[in-house]
Scaffold this motif. Structure first.
Motif, PDB file in Angstrom:
ATOM      1  N   UNK A 242       0.812  -1.217   0.000  1.00  0.00           N
ATOM      2  CA  UNK A 242       0.000   0.000   0.000  1.00  0.00           C
ATOM      3  C   UNK A 242       0.847   1.270   0.000  1.00  0.00           C
ATOM      4  N   UNK A 243       2.103   1.159   0.451  1.00  0.00           N
ATOM      5  CA  UNK A 243       2.966   2.342   0.444  1.00  0.00           C
ATOM      6  C   UNK A 243       3.335   2.769  -0.974  1.00  0.00           C
ATOM      7  N   UNK A 244       3.104   1.883  -1.938  1.00  0.00           N
ATOM      8  CA  UNK A 244       3.393   2.198  -3.342  1.00  0.00           C
ATOM      9  C   UNK A 244       2.156   2.693  -4.094  1.00  0.00           C
ATOM     10  N   UNK A 245       1.072   2.916  -3.382  1.00  0.00           N
ATOM     11  CA  UNK A 245      -0.149   3.408  -4.024  1.00  0.00           C
ATOM     12  C   UNK A 245      -0.053   4.922  -4.218  1.00  0.00           C
ATOM     13  N   UNK A 246       0.927   5.318  -4.990  1.00  0.00           N
ATOM     14  CA  UNK A 246       1.174   6.714  -5.329  1.00  0.00           C
ATOM     15  C   UNK A 246       1.109   6.856  -6.843  1.00  0.00           C
TER      16      UNK A 246
ATOM     17  N   UNK B 293       6.133  21.463  -6.599  1.00  0.00           N
ATOM     18  CA  UNK B 293       6.035  20.526  -5.472  1.00  0.00           C
ATOM     19  C   UNK B 293       5.019  20.928  -4.413  1.00  0.00           C
ATOM     20  N   UNK B 294       4.778  22.231  -4.244  1.00  0.00           N
ATOM     21  CA  UNK B 294       3.865  22.681  -3.195  1.00  0.00           C
ATOM     22  C   UNK B 294       2.416  22.306  -3.474  1.00  0.00           C
ATOM     23  N   UNK B 295       2.067  22.128  -4.742  1.00  0.00           N
ATOM     24  CA  UNK B 295       0.674  21.802  -5.080  1.00  0.00           C
ATOM     25  C   UNK B 295       0.542  20.369  -5.574  1.00  0.00           C
ATOM     26  N   UNK B 296       1.622  19.579  -5.451  1.00  0.00           N
ATOM     27  CA  UNK B 296       1.604  18.228  -6.009  1.00  0.00           C
ATOM     28  C   UNK B 296       0.457  17.391  -5.453  1.00  0.00           C
ATOM     29  N   UNK B 297       0.316  17.348  -4.128  1.00  0.00           N
ATOM     30  CA  UNK B 297      -0.695  16.482  -3.523  1.00  0.00           C
ATOM     31  C   UNK B 297      -2.119  16.975  -3.789  1.00  0.00           C
ATOM     32  N   UNK B 298      -2.281  18.268  -4.009  1.00  0.00           N
ATOM     33  CA  UNK B 298      -3.618  18.781  -4.328  1.00  0.00           C
ATOM     34  C   UNK B 298      -3.954  18.581  -5.805  1.00  0.00           C
ATOM     35  N   UNK B 299      -2.923  18.508  -6.658  1.00  0.00           N
ATOM     36  CA  UNK B 299      -3.149  18.291  -8.091  1.00  0.00           C
ATOM     37  C   UNK B 299      -3.279  16.803  -8.398  1.00  0.00           C
ATOM     38  N   UNK B 300      -2.357  16.009  -7.893  1.00  0.00           N
ATOM     39  CA  UNK B 300      -2.339  14.565  -8.195  1.00  0.00           C
ATOM     40  C   UNK B 300      -3.057  13.784  -7.091  1.00  0.00           C
ATOM     41  N   UNK B 301      -4.337  14.068  -6.930  1.00  0.00           N
ATOM     42  CA  UNK B 301      -5.141  13.314  -5.973  1.00  0.00           C
ATOM     43  C   UNK B 301      -5.449  11.926  -6.534  1.00  0.00           C
TER      44      UNK B 301
END
Length: 307
Positions: free
Chosen positions: A51-55, A127-135
């Motif tokens: 599950x740690x690779x679910x990126x 990088x600052x918006x990565x997690x909000x863009x790549x949901x």
């Protein structure tokens, strides 16, 4: 009945030579196909189980390996059977199906590689918006369209090709493609020009996007040692896979259009299958060895199985 082919069976190009030669080619081909399954299934299972690779990057990689199995399934079983039987024939419907699988797999490969380039662009350049863009939801939508668009575009090409009235039955390759089938048509069709031209233009747009994203990636990485490390760790494998795929595909396409028939038959066969042979083996090898997290998970998994 003008638009319906009256030829039920088509003849593929065959390996000439004694039985021992065909058996050697069969053994090598079977070995390559087993290696493709082993390498790609290892990446797929490791990504799904851990599950740690679910990126995003690993999800895209998993789909790249699934597509590798899908594309090779359209060629290797039929080719292996032909080598054993010595009868290199295929039904008209089977030829259309094989062409659809190979075309759609090649296009899906490119689409997934483009998504991986976009993912690396956002990760390094924004990088600052990565997690909000790549949901996760957006990643799943991108993957869905990376499969849907190639399947839809190639369906249009296959349906158009199926309507050609054929006057010849000998295909000069060891597998079927829409272009090879269109060369058997009694008369040229405007659809056989428009649809491939549209598809080439569409995927050329993908290529331009990849070039644009890597220009920004390289410019960003030159300003930071940390970004250079990220580039070498995650972008370099993707770049190698992308170059391998494009070179193999372009080599085959250019040979189809401009190649000389004076080249030995065995060399022609290798040129024809290199995009079905090299990327499905190289992709999991490059990512499996280069991505530290993926490599460590595989080693841990194999160690537990061994114990």
């Amino acid at each position: 009945m003008d638009n319906v082919s009256m030829i039920a069976m088509l003849t593929l190009s065959r390996f000439s030579g004694p039985t021992s030669y065909r058996l050697t080619v069969f053994a090598l081909t079977l070995l390559c196909y087993c290696a493709i399954w082993l390498l790609n299934v290892t990446i797929i299972v490791t990504t799904i189980v851990d599950k740690s690779l679910h990126e995003p990057m690993y999800i895209f990689l998993c789909n790249l390996c699934i597509n590798g199995l899908y594309g090779t399934a359209g060629f290797y079983p039929k080719f292996l059977n032909d080598l054993l039987s010595g009868i290199h024939v295929i039904s008209h419907a089977g030829c259309l199906l094989q062409g659809f699988v190979l075309h759609s797999a090649a296009c899906a490969d490119f689409s997934i590689l483009v998504l991986m380039a976009y993912d690396r662009y956002v990760a390094i350049c924004r990088p600052l918006v990565y997690h909000s863009v790549m949901t996760k939801q957006r990643v799943y939508v991108l993957v869905f369209f990376a499969w849907l668009l190639p399947l839809s575009l190639m369906s249009m090409g296959t349906i158009t090709t199926s309507r050609f009235r054929l006057c010849k039955s000998d295909i000069s390759k060891i597998y079927c493609t829409n272009f090879a089938i269109s060369q058997l048509a009694c008369s040229p069709s405007i659809e056989s020009i428009i649809i491939p031209a549209f598809n080439i233009t569409f995927y050329f747009g993908h290529f331009i996007f990849v070039i644009w994203s890597y220009v920004y990636l390289i410019r960003t990485c030159l300003t930071s040692k940390e970004n250079r490390s990220k580039f070498m760790q995650t972008c370099l494998p993707h770049l190698l896979c992308l170059i391998t795929f494009i070179v193999c595909l372009l080599f085959d396409l250019l040979y189809i259009r401009f190649g000389s028939k004076q080249i030995p038959r065995s060399a022609q066969h290798f040129i024809a299958i290199e995009f079905i042979l090299i990327p499905p083996i190289i992709n999991p090898l490059i990512y499996g060895f280069k991505l530290t997290r993926m490599k460590n998970r595989i080693i841990q998994f194999l160690s537990r199985k061994h114990l």
